[in-house]
Motif scaffolding. Structure first.
Motif, PDB file in Angstrom:
ATOM      1  N   SER A  34     -80.170  30.489  45.277  1.00  0.00           N
ATOM      2  CA  SER A  34     -79.553  30.309  43.718  1.00  0.00           C
ATOM      3  C   SER A  34     -80.597  31.164  43.056  1.00  0.00           C
ATOM      4  N   GLU A  37     -79.889  34.916  43.138  1.00  0.00           N
ATOM      5  CA  GLU A  37     -78.734  35.155  42.497  1.00  0.00           C
ATOM      6  C   GLU A  37     -78.824  35.134  41.059  1.00  0.00           C
ATOM      7  N   SER A  38     -79.677  34.226  40.439  1.00  0.00           N
ATOM      8  CA  SER A  38     -80.216  34.029  39.146  1.00  0.00           C
ATOM      9  C   SER A  38     -81.139  35.352  38.682  1.00  0.00           C
ATOM     10  N   GLN A  40     -80.747  38.396  40.070  1.00  0.00           N
ATOM     11  CA  GLN A  40     -79.745  39.466  40.090  1.00  0.00           C
ATOM     12  C   GLN A  40     -79.044  39.563  38.752  1.00  0.00           C
ATOM     13  N   ALA A  75     -74.665  32.109  37.862  1.00  0.00           N
ATOM     14  CA  ALA A  75     -74.976  33.478  38.336  1.00  0.00           C
ATOM     15  C   ALA A  75     -74.144  33.633  39.576  1.00  0.00           C
ATOM     16  N   ALA A  76     -73.663  32.657  40.475  1.00  0.00           N
ATOM     17  CA  ALA A  76     -73.197  33.036  41.649  1.00  0.00           C
ATOM     18  C   ALA A  76     -71.737  33.662  41.579  1.00  0.00           C
TER      19      ALA A  76
END
Length: 76
Positions: A34, A37-38, A40, A75-76
């Protein structure tokens, strides 16, 4: 100390470390994914928005709160 008195040492024990349970390991893996992803998503905001990384995170946090979802979900 008088003669014939032996010096005894107290044995100190180190606390035993417990291995993480499978559930904890799964939670840690999820948290790391997580976070990646955040980060990114913040990078995309930096690239397209021309803002600092800290400002990008604040923007993403504000949007996620407005949508009522976590930053990781968004963000996912």
């Amino acid at each position: 100390m008088g003669p014939g008195k032996a010096i005894t040492r107290r044995r100190t024990t180190t606390p035993r470390l417990r291995w993480p349970r499978r559930a904890e390991i799964g939670e840690l893996k999820h948290a790391l994914a997580s976070r990646a992803e955040s980060e990114q998503a913040a990078g995309v905001v930096v690239a397209y928005g021309g803002v600092t990384p800290a400002a990008a995170v604040r923007v993403l946090e504000a949007v996620s709160q407005g949508l009522g979802v976590t930053l990781g979900e968004m963000a996912a």
